[in-house]
Design a protein around this motif. Sequence first.
Motif, mmCIF file in Angstrom:
data_model
loop_
_atom_site.group_PDB
_atom_site.id
_atom_site.type_symbol
_atom_site.label_atom_id
_atom_site.label_comp_id
_atom_site.label_asym_id
_atom_site.label_seq_id
_atom_site.Cartn_x
_atom_site.Cartn_y
_atom_site.Cartn_z
ATOM 1 N N TYR A 280 3.604 -0.375 9.741
ATOM 2 C CA TYR A 280 4.607 -0.243 8.688
ATOM 3 C C TYR A 280 6.025 -0.170 9.235
ATOM 4 C CZ TYR A 280 0.586 1.193 5.861
ATOM 5 O OH TYR A 280 -0.628 1.244 5.216
ATOM 6 N N ASP B 156 7.935 3.208 1.382
ATOM 7 C CA ASP B 156 8.158 2.129 0.419
ATOM 8 C C ASP B 156 8.792 2.657 -0.867
ATOM 9 O OD1 ASP B 156 5.902 3.481 -0.422
ATOM 10 O OD2 ASP B 156 4.865 1.689 -1.125
ATOM 11 N N HIS C 284 2.653 -1.289 -0.137
ATOM 12 C CA HIS C 284 2.453 -0.475 1.053
ATOM 13 C C HIS C 284 1.125 -0.712 1.753
ATOM 14 C CE1 HIS C 284 0.648 1.577 -2.317
ATOM 15 N NE2 HIS C 284 -0.045 2.342 -1.506
ATOM 16 N N VAL D 96 -1.497 -2.512 4.288
ATOM 17 C CA VAL D 96 -1.331 -3.186 5.568
ATOM 18 C C VAL D 96 -1.933 -4.585 5.473
ATOM 19 C CG1 VAL D 96 -1.769 -3.096 8.031
ATOM 20 C CG2 VAL D 96 -1.473 -0.983 6.752
ATOM 21 N N HIS E 274 2.908 -7.432 2.538
ATOM 22 C CA HIS E 274 3.701 -6.298 2.056
ATOM 23 C C HIS E 274 5.203 -6.544 2.179
ATOM 24 C CE1 HIS E 274 3.222 -5.173 6.346
ATOM 25 N NE2 HIS E 274 4.376 -4.561 6.200
#
Length: 387
Positions: free
Chosen positions: A118, A206, A346, A348, A352
């Motif tokens: 992320y 996010d 959000h 993976v 995203h």
Amino acid sequence: MAVVKNVLTLVFVLLFVLLLQYYVTHREIVYYMVDKDSTNDDSKINPKSDPNSVYVATQVDDSISPITPESEILFPYPNITHLPHEILNSLWAFKMKAKLEASRKDKQLTVVMVSINYLSVLINWLVYAKLNAMPLLGNLLVVCVDQYTHEILSRKGILSQFVNVTDIIYSKEDMHDNELFSIITRLTILRLLNYWGYDVLQMDIDAILINNIEPILDQFHDSDIIISTANAKNCQTAAAFKAWSFCLCIGVTLIRSNVNTERMWQALGRTTVELASNDQTRLTSIFLKSNVTWTPFDYDTNYYLKGTPQNKDFTVIALPQEVVCRNQCNTTRLSSYYVYHPMKTHHVDAKHDNNMMAQEVWRISDHWNLTLNTVQSTMDWLNEVTV
């Protein structure tokens, strides 16, 4: 003569034992078990028995006393995580506390959690915070669940701490959800920061800061907890929606450090939990068990809810969708929200970043990854990657 000699020998042995005990109990030594092959300061720590580990003694600063097994602090996943004194005496906890005491004078922290998967989403969150909510950056702590991300952020002057989930979670043998590991770690760390006396504003990375939300939070300085909401589409606790007609969302959550929230944490720590219970479900469970009732009120023309449990132990403010938009978000009125927390951004996967771009909440350059290895100030870095 032999009898006298034996008595003297026994006395000598007893004196030696007493001196040894005195020496051990009056030195502030904390023992950790670390991997034999590890050379990094933030290496994996496991206070449980492991035949592949060795004991290393680390001298603790004289101003910090180790926590004993008799300490009363409880953590929200008692049957999943390590014992409280093991968490409090872990090397990462000492490092994080020292960093905070050295650099964070304000009682309130902004906390986000990130992993390498992320990283781009975190950078985007940081850019929006720089553009619209600079005060929140001033008291930022980033909790990293991988060492690589921690090293990147440290090079950029961002206060971060690497925490391996196995330093908190006792066993991962029956757990197969890496995101759940991070969630359990996150709530455990929020509880720890509260215990240290910090008011903690936790934000999902996010949950984009369109405007500075601090003025809203400051209006409710008498509340113990402030939390965002969601509707049925994002409700992870059916019982909550049935009882309240809405659900809580931990995407934006402020938990103050006081006697009232300490009662809440202790109540959570006295109940076991299913492995699949995330932090949102965990907090909701204590509100349901406390029979929280919600009273609507207006503030700045928006629709707020004040929650009070039956025993009046704490107060909760539920933020409306007009402040923190979790569902039914409208990109044409983006500037009207304080936090834009769109759905399905959000996970993976390769989409995203594209999801956030499509919703017009992506402000970092395509070449952000080329900036990761340089040593530069936080603002210089964020200016470089902002588009």
